[in-house]
Write a protein that holds these residues in place. Structure first.
Motif, PDB file in Angstrom:
ATOM      1  N   GLY A  91     -68.022   0.411  19.858  1.00 20.58           N
ATOM      2  CA  GLY A  91     -68.226   0.902  18.499  1.00 20.58           C
ATOM      3  C   GLY A  91     -67.787  -0.147  17.494  1.00 20.58           C
ATOM      4  N   CYS A  92     -68.551  -1.208  17.356  1.00 16.12           N
ATOM      5  CA  CYS A  92     -68.134  -2.318  16.490  1.00 16.12           C
ATOM      6  C   CYS A  92     -68.216  -1.924  15.017  1.00 16.12           C
ATOM      7  CB  CYS A  92     -68.978  -3.555  16.765  1.00 16.12           C
ATOM      8  SG  CYS A  92     -70.706  -3.393  16.312  1.00 16.12           S
ATOM      9  N   ALA A  93     -67.453  -2.571  14.211  1.00 22.47           N
ATOM     10  CA  ALA A  93     -67.369  -2.254  12.788  1.00 22.47           C
ATOM     11  C   ALA A  93     -68.684  -2.531  12.078  1.00 22.47           C
ATOM     12  CB  ALA A  93     -66.236  -3.049  12.155  1.00 22.47           C
ATOM     13  N   MET A  94     -69.392  -3.578  12.480  1.00 24.18           N
ATOM     14  CA  MET A  94     -70.638  -3.917  11.807  1.00 24.18           C
ATOM     15  C   MET A  94     -71.699  -2.848  12.062  1.00 24.18           C
ATOM     16  SD  MET A  94     -72.504  -7.604  11.680  1.00 24.18           S
ATOM     17  CE  MET A  94     -73.452  -7.570  13.166  1.00 24.18           C
ATOM     18  N   CYS A  95     -71.786  -2.362  13.299  1.00 24.41           N
ATOM     19  CA  CYS A  95     -72.751  -1.303  13.610  1.00 24.41           C
ATOM     20  C   CYS A  95     -72.400  -0.032  12.849  1.00 24.41           C
ATOM     21  CB  CYS A  95     -72.764  -1.018  15.111  1.00 24.41           C
ATOM     22  SG  CYS A  95     -73.310  -2.408  16.095  1.00 24.41           S
ATOM     23  N   TYR A  96     -71.123   0.288  12.806  1.00 27.02           N
ATOM     24  CA  TYR A  96     -70.684   1.493  12.112  1.00 27.02           C
ATOM     25  C   TYR A  96     -70.997   1.408  10.630  1.00 27.02           C
ATOM     26  CZ  TYR A  96     -67.652   5.068  10.151  1.00 27.02           C
ATOM     27  OH  TYR A  96     -67.177   6.133   9.454  1.00 27.02           O
ATOM     28  N   SER A  97     -70.690   0.286  10.005  1.00 23.76           N
ATOM     29  CA  SER A  97     -70.919   0.169   8.562  1.00 23.76           C
ATOM     30  C   SER A  97     -72.411   0.156   8.240  1.00 23.76           C
ATOM     31  CB  SER A  97     -70.238  -1.080   7.998  1.00 23.76           C
ATOM     32  OG  SER A  97     -70.775  -2.239   8.593  1.00 23.76           O
ATOM     33  N   THR A  98     -73.233  -0.442   9.097  1.00 23.45           N
ATOM     34  CA  THR A  98     -74.671  -0.444   8.877  1.00 23.45           C
ATOM     35  C   THR A  98     -75.234   0.970   8.990  1.00 23.45           C
ATOM     36  OG1 THR A  98     -74.833  -2.677   9.767  1.00 23.45           O
ATOM     37  CG2 THR A  98     -76.861  -1.398   9.666  1.00 23.45           C
ATOM     38  N   ALA A  99     -74.810   1.713  10.004  1.00 25.76           N
ATOM     39  CA  ALA A  99     -75.288   3.088  10.155  1.00 25.76           C
ATOM     40  C   ALA A  99     -74.773   3.974   9.029  1.00 25.76           C
ATOM     41  CB  ALA A  99     -74.843   3.635  11.500  1.00 25.76           C
ATOM     42  N   ARG A 100     -73.561   3.728   8.580  1.00 27.32           N
ATOM     43  CA  ARG A 100     -72.968   4.530   7.503  1.00 27.32           C
ATOM     44  C   ARG A 100     -73.679   4.268   6.180  1.00 27.32           C
ATOM     45  NH1 ARG A 100     -70.370   9.088   7.116  1.00 27.32           N
ATOM     46  NH2 ARG A 100     -68.514   9.016   5.863  1.00 27.32           N
ATOM     47  N   ALA A 101     -74.195   3.055   5.980  1.00 31.10           N
ATOM     48  CA  ALA A 101     -74.866   2.705   4.735  1.00 31.10           C
ATOM     49  C   ALA A 101     -76.304   3.220   4.685  1.00 31.10           C
ATOM     50  CB  ALA A 101     -74.857   1.189   4.553  1.00 31.10           C
ATOM     51  N   ALA A 102     -76.812   3.688   5.796  1.00 33.18           N
ATOM     52  CA  ALA A 102     -78.186   4.198   5.830  1.00 33.18           C
ATOM     53  C   ALA A 102     -78.266   5.518   5.067  1.00 33.18           C
ATOM     54  CB  ALA A 102     -78.619   4.410   7.278  1.00 33.18           C
ATOM     55  N   THR A 103     -79.472   5.883   4.699  1.00 31.07           N
ATOM     56  CA  THR A 103     -79.683   7.157   4.011  1.00 31.07           C
ATOM     57  C   THR A 103     -79.437   8.303   4.992  1.00 31.07           C
ATOM     58  OG1 THR A 103     -82.025   7.219   4.582  1.00 31.07           O
ATOM     59  CG2 THR A 103     -81.425   6.093   2.528  1.00 31.07           C
ATOM     60  N   LYS A 104     -79.403   9.515   4.474  1.00 30.33           N
ATOM     61  CA  LYS A 104     -79.189  10.685   5.341  1.00 30.33           C
ATOM     62  C   LYS A 104     -80.311  10.800   6.368  1.00 30.33           C
ATOM     63  CE  LYS A 104     -75.398  12.275   3.714  1.00 30.33           C
ATOM     64  NZ  LYS A 104     -74.195  12.259   4.512  1.00 30.33           N
ATOM     65  N   ASP A 105     -81.546  10.507   5.952  1.00 29.12           N
ATOM     66  CA  ASP A 105     -82.669  10.534   6.910  1.00 29.12           C
ATOM     67  C   ASP A 105     -82.492   9.458   7.971  1.00 29.12           C
ATOM     68  OD1 ASP A 105     -83.934  12.654   5.683  1.00 29.12           O
ATOM     69  OD2 ASP A 105     -85.183  11.367   4.399  1.00 29.12           O
TER      70      ASP A 105
END
Length: 82
Positions: free
Chosen positions: A23-37
């Motif tokens: 669960g790397c930080a970059m993957c988490y932040s990229t997924a978190r920045a995505a829209t709700k859809d």
């Protein structure tokens, strides 16, 4: 027996340790920045990717137990007949 089982459990947990670092930080932040859809699409994608392996493993384990029970009952029948 309990010590052997405990040792096996500890060994398996240590062996699986690197998987917890995925669960790397970059993957988490990229997924978190995505829209709700986008977040829903990622969640569905994870489910789509996890269902087939779990299904195959469940089917394989079920077939293995079924084969084992059938083999054991055939061996019992042969031993009783002799």
């Amino acid at each position: 027996m309990k010590l052997r089982l405990l040792s096996l459990a500890v060994l398996l947990l240590m062996w699986a340790g690197p998987a917890f670092g995925q669960g790397c930080a970059m993957c988490y932040s990229t997924a978190r920045a995505a829209t709700k859809d986008g977040q829903r699409a990622i969640a569905r994608g994870v489910l789509v990717l996890i269902v087939p392996p779990v299904g195959f493993m469940t089917l394989g384990a079920g077939l293995a137990f079924r084969y084992g029970k059938r083999r054991d009952s055939e061996n019992d029948d042969h031993s009783l007949g002799n």
